[in-house]
Design a protein around this motif. Sequence first.
Motif, PDB file in Angstrom:
ATOM      1  N   PHE A 183     -17.693 -65.157  69.113  1.00  0.00           N
ATOM      2  CA  PHE A 183     -17.788 -66.571  69.454  1.00  0.00           C
ATOM      3  C   PHE A 183     -18.854 -66.738  70.530  1.00  0.00           C
ATOM      4  CE2 PHE A 183     -13.375 -65.679  68.260  1.00  0.00           C
ATOM      5  CZ  PHE A 183     -13.252 -66.513  67.161  1.00  0.00           C
ATOM      6  N   PRO A 184     -20.137 -66.830  70.126  1.00  0.00           N
ATOM      7  CA  PRO A 184     -21.235 -66.895  71.092  1.00  0.00           C
ATOM      8  C   PRO A 184     -21.124 -67.993  72.149  1.00  0.00           C
ATOM      9  CG  PRO A 184     -22.069 -66.507  68.886  1.00  0.00           C
ATOM     10  CD  PRO A 184     -20.593 -66.759  68.737  1.00  0.00           C
ATOM     11  N   PRO A 185     -20.368 -69.099  71.933  1.00  0.00           N
ATOM     12  CA  PRO A 185     -20.239 -70.075  73.026  1.00  0.00           C
ATOM     13  C   PRO A 185     -19.662 -69.480  74.312  1.00  0.00           C
ATOM     14  CG  PRO A 185     -19.567 -71.097  70.985  1.00  0.00           C
ATOM     15  CD  PRO A 185     -19.784 -69.625  70.689  1.00  0.00           C
ATOM     16  N   ILE A 186     -19.018 -68.293  74.210  1.00  0.00           N
ATOM     17  CA  ILE A 186     -18.596 -67.579  75.426  1.00  0.00           C
ATOM     18  C   ILE A 186     -19.691 -66.547  75.703  1.00  0.00           C
ATOM     19  CG2 ILE A 186     -16.779 -66.215  76.515  1.00  0.00           C
ATOM     20  CD1 ILE A 186     -14.842 -67.250  74.448  1.00  0.00           C
ATOM     21  N   PRO A 187     -20.696 -66.898  76.517  1.00  0.00           N
ATOM     22  CA  PRO A 187     -21.893 -66.056  76.605  1.00  0.00           C
ATOM     23  C   PRO A 187     -21.752 -64.866  77.535  1.00  0.00           C
ATOM     24  CG  PRO A 187     -22.156 -67.988  77.984  1.00  0.00           C
ATOM     25  CD  PRO A 187     -20.800 -68.114  77.319  1.00  0.00           C
ATOM     26  N   SER A 188     -22.410 -63.779  77.165  1.00  0.00           N
ATOM     27  CA  SER A 188     -22.420 -62.593  78.023  1.00  0.00           C
ATOM     28  C   SER A 188     -23.169 -62.865  79.319  1.00  0.00           C
ATOM     29  CB  SER A 188     -23.060 -61.415  77.295  1.00  0.00           C
ATOM     30  OG  SER A 188     -24.398 -61.718  76.926  1.00  0.00           O
ATOM     31  N   GLU A 189     -24.099 -63.826  79.285  1.00  0.00           N
ATOM     32  CA  GLU A 189     -24.840 -64.134  80.507  1.00  0.00           C
ATOM     33  C   GLU A 189     -23.975 -64.844  81.540  1.00  0.00           C
ATOM     34  OE1 GLU A 189     -26.777 -66.602  77.132  1.00  0.00           O
ATOM     35  OE2 GLU A 189     -25.821 -64.645  77.360  1.00  0.00           O
ATOM     36  N   LEU A 190     -22.764 -65.188  81.161  1.00  0.00           N
ATOM     37  CA  LEU A 190     -21.779 -65.679  82.130  1.00  0.00           C
ATOM     38  C   LEU A 190     -20.778 -64.574  82.478  1.00  0.00           C
ATOM     39  CD1 LEU A 190     -20.368 -67.902  83.774  1.00  0.00           C
ATOM     40  CD2 LEU A 190     -19.184 -68.589  81.683  1.00  0.00           C
ATOM     41  N   ILE A 191     -20.329 -63.843  81.458  1.00  0.00           N
ATOM     42  CA  ILE A 191     -19.310 -62.812  81.656  1.00  0.00           C
ATOM     43  C   ILE A 191     -19.819 -61.677  82.540  1.00  0.00           C
ATOM     44  CG2 ILE A 191     -17.865 -61.089  80.482  1.00  0.00           C
ATOM     45  CD1 ILE A 191     -18.081 -62.915  77.957  1.00  0.00           C
ATOM     46  N   LEU A 192     -20.978 -61.145  82.213  1.00  0.00           N
ATOM     47  CA  LEU A 192     -21.451 -59.934  82.876  1.00  0.00           C
ATOM     48  C   LEU A 192     -21.867 -60.151  84.338  1.00  0.00           C
ATOM     49  CD1 LEU A 192     -23.384 -58.339  79.890  1.00  0.00           C
ATOM     50  CD2 LEU A 192     -21.132 -57.719  80.768  1.00  0.00           C
ATOM     51  N   PRO A 193     -22.597 -61.212  84.649  1.00  0.00           N
ATOM     52  CA  PRO A 193     -22.872 -61.439  86.081  1.00  0.00           C
ATOM     53  C   PRO A 193     -21.594 -61.674  86.887  1.00  0.00           C
ATOM     54  CG  PRO A 193     -24.410 -62.681  84.739  1.00  0.00           C
ATOM     55  CD  PRO A 193     -23.361 -62.141  83.815  1.00  0.00           C
ATOM     56  N   SER A 194     -20.611 -62.326  86.261  1.00  0.00           N
ATOM     57  CA  SER A 194     -19.326 -62.529  86.930  1.00  0.00           C
ATOM     58  C   SER A 194     -18.654 -61.189  87.216  1.00  0.00           C
ATOM     59  CB  SER A 194     -18.413 -63.400  86.055  1.00  0.00           C
ATOM     60  OG  SER A 194     -17.169 -63.612  86.667  1.00  0.00           O
ATOM     61  N   ALA A 195     -18.749 -60.261  86.253  1.00  0.00           N
ATOM     62  CA  ALA A 195     -18.188 -58.922  86.456  1.00  0.00           C
ATOM     63  C   ALA A 195     -18.953 -58.182  87.551  1.00  0.00           C
ATOM     64  CB  ALA A 195     -18.245 -58.137  85.145  1.00  0.00           C
ATOM     65  N   GLY A 196     -20.278 -58.381  87.588  1.00  0.00           N
ATOM     66  CA  GLY A 196     -21.067 -57.767  88.648  1.00  0.00           C
ATOM     67  C   GLY A 196     -20.689 -58.298  90.019  1.00  0.00           C
TER      68      GLY A 196
ATOM     69  N   TRP B  48     -28.753 -54.350  78.261  1.00  0.00           N
ATOM     70  CA  TRP B  48     -28.491 -55.769  78.511  1.00  0.00           C
ATOM     71  C   TRP B  48     -27.374 -55.935  79.543  1.00  0.00           C
ATOM     72  CZ3 TRP B  48     -30.480 -60.402  78.035  1.00  0.00           C
ATOM     73  CH2 TRP B  48     -29.666 -61.528  77.976  1.00  0.00           C
ATOM     74  N   ALA B  49     -26.306 -55.181  79.379  1.00  0.00           N
ATOM     75  CA  ALA B  49     -25.182 -55.273  80.310  1.00  0.00           C
ATOM     76  C   ALA B  49     -25.594 -54.832  81.706  1.00  0.00           C
ATOM     77  CB  ALA B  49     -24.012 -54.425  79.804  1.00  0.00           C
ATOM     78  N   ALA B  50     -26.370 -53.766  81.796  1.00  0.00           N
ATOM     79  CA  ALA B  50     -26.795 -53.261  83.107  1.00  0.00           C
ATOM     80  C   ALA B  50     -27.635 -54.299  83.845  1.00  0.00           C
ATOM     81  CB  ALA B  50     -27.587 -51.965  82.928  1.00  0.00           C
ATOM     82  N   LEU B  51     -28.523 -54.961  83.123  1.00  0.00           N
ATOM     83  CA  LEU B  51     -29.369 -55.981  83.742  1.00  0.00           C
ATOM     84  C   LEU B  51     -28.544 -57.147  84.282  1.00  0.00           C
ATOM     85  CD1 LEU B  51     -32.342 -56.082  81.189  1.00  0.00           C
ATOM     86  CD2 LEU B  51     -32.384 -55.160  83.518  1.00  0.00           C
ATOM     87  N   LEU B  52     -27.600 -57.637  83.472  1.00  0.00           N
ATOM     88  CA  LEU B  52     -26.826 -58.807  83.879  1.00  0.00           C
ATOM     89  C   LEU B  52     -25.785 -58.460  84.943  1.00  0.00           C
ATOM     90  CD1 LEU B  52     -26.294 -60.819  80.571  1.00  0.00           C
ATOM     91  CD2 LEU B  52     -28.135 -60.923  82.241  1.00  0.00           C
ATOM     92  N   ILE B  53     -25.153 -57.308  84.796  1.00  0.00           N
ATOM     93  CA  ILE B  53     -24.187 -56.873  85.821  1.00  0.00           C
ATOM     94  C   ILE B  53     -24.909 -56.647  87.142  1.00  0.00           C
ATOM     95  CG2 ILE B  53     -22.634 -55.015  86.529  1.00  0.00           C
ATOM     96  CD1 ILE B  53     -21.970 -54.677  83.496  1.00  0.00           C
ATOM     97  N   GLY B  54     -26.077 -56.010  87.081  1.00  0.00           N
ATOM     98  CA  GLY B  54     -26.861 -55.772  88.287  1.00  0.00           C
ATOM     99  C   GLY B  54     -27.277 -57.067  88.954  1.00  0.00           C
ATOM    100  N   ALA B  55     -27.660 -58.048  88.134  1.00  0.00           N
ATOM    101  CA  ALA B  55     -28.048 -59.345  88.693  1.00  0.00           C
ATOM    102  C   ALA B  55     -26.870 -60.006  89.401  1.00  0.00           C
ATOM    103  CB  ALA B  55     -28.575 -60.254  87.580  1.00  0.00           C
ATOM    104  N   GLY B  56     -25.698 -59.969  88.758  1.00  0.00           N
ATOM    105  CA  GLY B  56     -24.507 -60.546  89.379  1.00  0.00           C
ATOM    106  C   GLY B  56     -24.115 -59.820  90.643  1.00  0.00           C
ATOM    107  N   TYR B  57     -24.293 -58.512  90.643  1.00  0.00           N
ATOM    108  CA  TYR B  57     -23.965 -57.693  91.820  1.00  0.00           C
ATOM    109  C   TYR B  57     -24.860 -58.076  92.993  1.00  0.00           C
ATOM    110  CZ  TYR B  57     -22.600 -53.462  94.383  1.00  0.00           C
ATOM    111  OH  TYR B  57     -22.112 -52.582  95.321  1.00  0.00           O
TER     112      TYR B  57
END
Length: 203
Positions: A27-40, A151-160
């Motif tokens: 379900f792409p409306p739940i975007p990884s660009e929101l999930i992963l930075p939040s996890a970071g 992709w995950a490393a970039l977004l998690i790192g950004a959120g971190y």
Amino acid sequence: MAEWVQNVMETFGYAGILLLMIVENLFPPIPSELILPSAGFAASRGSLNVVIVLVVATLGSVIGTLPLYYIGRAFGEEKLVAWADKHGKWLTLRGKDIRQADDWFDRHGTKAVLFGRMIPGIRSLLSLPAGMSEMPLPKFLTYSAIGSGIWAALLIGAGYLLGEHYDRVEQYISPISRVILVLLVVGVVVWFVRRRREQAAGA
């Protein structure tokens, strides 16, 4: 949406991230660009380990690709060719077009999966042609894992690094996702119009 994602992570921890990333692929409306930075961001506060977050996020992303991959396998090239030859006229789609697309994916599928997993808007959809072209599952999973991990490393790192301002990642990436989707739609429309004109000229 951001608050709900944070609540899921706070309630379920790593399992919540795994679940969110699986769902994000379906379900792409739940975007990884929101999930992963939040996890970071959660990792930056010390409530989660950033390395485990990366591993779990990548695993969830890879698992999430499997339903669409197997849907593609279920249809397969021959079924699509038969369908296009019988019913594809109104889409100006022929079995020959399906075979050409499948041949292209056979030649470039590994690169498409690897880099496509890092492109917002199409990263989830690539599982379908991979399944339709019968890309071997180990190869599909390997390249999906590499692309998803980067992709995950970039977004998690950004959120971190951004901390409380992690939501800026989605603010910057969401417009890019919309532009890519619009370009894809425009490309399909242009292809459709050209095929219609070619058919009319040849009639």
